[in-house]
Design a protein around this motif. Sequence first.
Motif, mmCIF file in Angstrom:
data_model
loop_
_atom_site.group_PDB
_atom_site.id
_atom_site.type_symbol
_atom_site.label_atom_id
_atom_site.label_comp_id
_atom_site.label_asym_id
_atom_site.label_seq_id
_atom_site.Cartn_x
_atom_site.Cartn_y
_atom_site.Cartn_z
ATOM 1 N N ALA A 118 -40.980 5.384 -9.961
ATOM 2 C CA ALA A 118 -41.369 5.419 -8.545
ATOM 3 C C ALA A 118 -42.549 6.354 -8.352
ATOM 4 O O ALA A 118 -42.929 6.670 -7.230
ATOM 5 C CB ALA A 118 -40.209 5.838 -7.669
ATOM 6 N N GLY A 119 -43.102 6.857 -9.454
ATOM 7 C CA GLY A 119 -44.289 7.701 -9.353
ATOM 8 C C GLY A 119 -44.000 9.106 -8.865
ATOM 9 O O GLY A 119 -42.983 9.710 -9.227
ATOM 10 N N PHE A 120 -44.871 9.589 -7.985
ATOM 11 C CA PHE A 120 -44.855 11.009 -7.614
ATOM 12 C C PHE A 120 -43.578 11.447 -6.908
ATOM 13 O O PHE A 120 -43.246 12.630 -6.884
ATOM 14 C CB PHE A 120 -46.071 11.330 -6.735
ATOM 15 C CG PHE A 120 -46.073 10.627 -5.408
ATOM 16 C CD1 PHE A 120 -45.496 11.216 -4.294
ATOM 17 C CD2 PHE A 120 -46.658 9.385 -5.267
ATOM 18 C CE1 PHE A 120 -45.503 10.576 -3.061
ATOM 19 C CE2 PHE A 120 -46.686 8.731 -4.039
ATOM 20 C CZ PHE A 120 -46.100 9.332 -2.940
ATOM 21 N N HIS A 121 -42.820 10.517 -6.293
ATOM 22 C CA HIS A 121 -41.603 10.914 -5.580
ATOM 23 C C HIS A 121 -40.328 10.493 -6.317
ATOM 24 O O HIS A 121 -39.272 10.368 -5.697
ATOM 25 C CB HIS A 121 -41.596 10.353 -4.160
ATOM 26 C CG HIS A 121 -41.831 8.864 -4.081
ATOM 27 N ND1 HIS A 121 -40.993 7.949 -4.651
ATOM 28 C CD2 HIS A 121 -42.825 8.152 -3.500
ATOM 29 C CE1 HIS A 121 -41.434 6.735 -4.415
ATOM 30 N NE2 HIS A 121 -42.563 6.817 -3.724
ATOM 31 N N THR A 122 -40.412 10.320 -7.640
ATOM 32 C CA THR A 122 -39.243 9.880 -8.410
ATOM 33 C C THR A 122 -38.055 10.821 -8.243
ATOM 34 O O THR A 122 -36.910 10.383 -8.118
ATOM 35 C CB THR A 122 -39.606 9.783 -9.907
ATOM 36 O OG1 THR A 122 -40.666 8.835 -10.062
ATOM 37 C CG2 THR A 122 -38.413 9.347 -10.735
ATOM 38 N N GLU A 123 -38.300 12.126 -8.240
ATOM 39 C CA GLU A 123 -37.211 13.112 -8.207
ATOM 40 C C GLU A 123 -36.748 13.449 -6.790
ATOM 41 O O GLU A 123 -35.870 14.293 -6.616
ATOM 42 C CB GLU A 123 -37.669 14.399 -8.905
ATOM 43 C CG GLU A 123 -38.113 14.220 -10.355
ATOM 44 C CD GLU A 123 -36.991 13.769 -11.265
ATOM 45 O OE1 GLU A 123 -35.816 13.908 -10.878
ATOM 46 O OE2 GLU A 123 -37.284 13.270 -12.370
ATOM 47 N N TYR A 124 -37.340 12.823 -5.791
ATOM 48 C CA TYR A 124 -36.979 13.153 -4.407
ATOM 49 C C TYR A 124 -35.865 12.243 -3.904
ATOM 50 O O TYR A 124 -35.769 11.084 -4.304
ATOM 51 C CB TYR A 124 -38.207 13.027 -3.492
ATOM 52 C CG TYR A 124 -39.132 14.214 -3.575
ATOM 53 C CD1 TYR A 124 -38.976 15.306 -2.724
ATOM 54 C CD2 TYR A 124 -40.155 14.247 -4.513
ATOM 55 C CE1 TYR A 124 -39.820 16.393 -2.790
ATOM 56 C CE2 TYR A 124 -41.007 15.332 -4.587
ATOM 57 C CZ TYR A 124 -40.836 16.400 -3.732
ATOM 58 O OH TYR A 124 -41.667 17.481 -3.807
#
Length: 385
Positions: free
Chosen positions: A270-276
């Motif tokens: 999911a790119g830059f927001h994978t860990e959110y």
Amino acid sequence: MPTMTLTQTLVMGLIQIVAVLVLIFVMVPLLTFAERKVIGYVQVRLGATRTAGGHRGLTGALNRGMWAMGKVPVLSILRGLPVFIADILKLILKEDIIPEKADRAVFTLAPILSVMAAFGVFSAIAFYPGVLFTFPAGFPVVGGLPFMGFISDVNVSLLYIIGLASVGVYGIVLGAWASNSKYPLLGGLRSAAQIVSYEVPLTLSLLVPVVLSGSLNFREMSLRLATGEGMSWLATFPLMAGFLIYTTCGFAETNRTPFDLPEAENELVAGFHTEYSGMKFGFFYLAEYTNMIVVSTFASGFFLGGYHFLPFGLQRFIPATVPFFGQPSLIFFFGKVFFILFTYLWVRATLPRYRYDQLMDVGWKYLIPLTLVNLFVAALIRFAY
């Protein structure tokens, strides 16, 4: 306009800010729901009313209700609404998880930064050039005062908007770095390179209306460009070219298909927001759709005629005495905004994603030279006429 006291100015500003925030919080959910509907129709996808028709309990009842609504011409538009509401509740109620080795402070700050940059831009956007309505005389504090179609009428509003909007990339990059994970970091680096690359042609394309109108004020620019005040009819051509370039760059600046390389689900999860998760992810989501609205208001105001009926300065051919079509209207402005937003959804349902090298080639090899040529033509027309 009557002179306002300090208290009246503060209260009026607060009312206008709340009105704009309500507008955003209404438009963003409607836009996400419309995205599902448009892509569903374009790609002939089966919705929950068909794929989950055998469910029992509350889910089954909702599906059967949605299926029944589909047989009514107007209510059929609302099919799938329970799934959309459930997704909103999921964002609000979902557990907020922060990775163990993440930088907690920056991880939390990043989505807030993106949302604040997206919301702050609206303080200088003119939705209407004059008075929308006047408060009744008996209204507390602001009775008898006009409610304007903008929060602030800044002389250099375009500079303010571009400067503040560019801060949004820091939220993406910081969120990706603070996650301490490889896929978000790759997405953040992609986003930084992409936005830096496309900021240049986007800004150059916006210089065309600046040169032709001779102003940096959002309201004045929109009025002059629509009516052709002080401009030659030849200005229509650089405005048309500038609109196409600006719209292309707008897709890249908002990380939308076919320029959604920072998210790229099949490459970066999911790119830059994978860990959110939870509302932190929701803030990134909110910022992206808010930026889509910002890009659409710019396209409407500077290229498509804004508050007037015809785009690209062609309004000059309709006399101001013509009822409705000859006068500025909020309907025209938002009608064009909704058209650009629909184009976002249409493109997502139609075009595949670029490769990363193709993304850079389009920005540096094609769009920047085109914008420079278009800017030169606009300056030549302005100087000659």
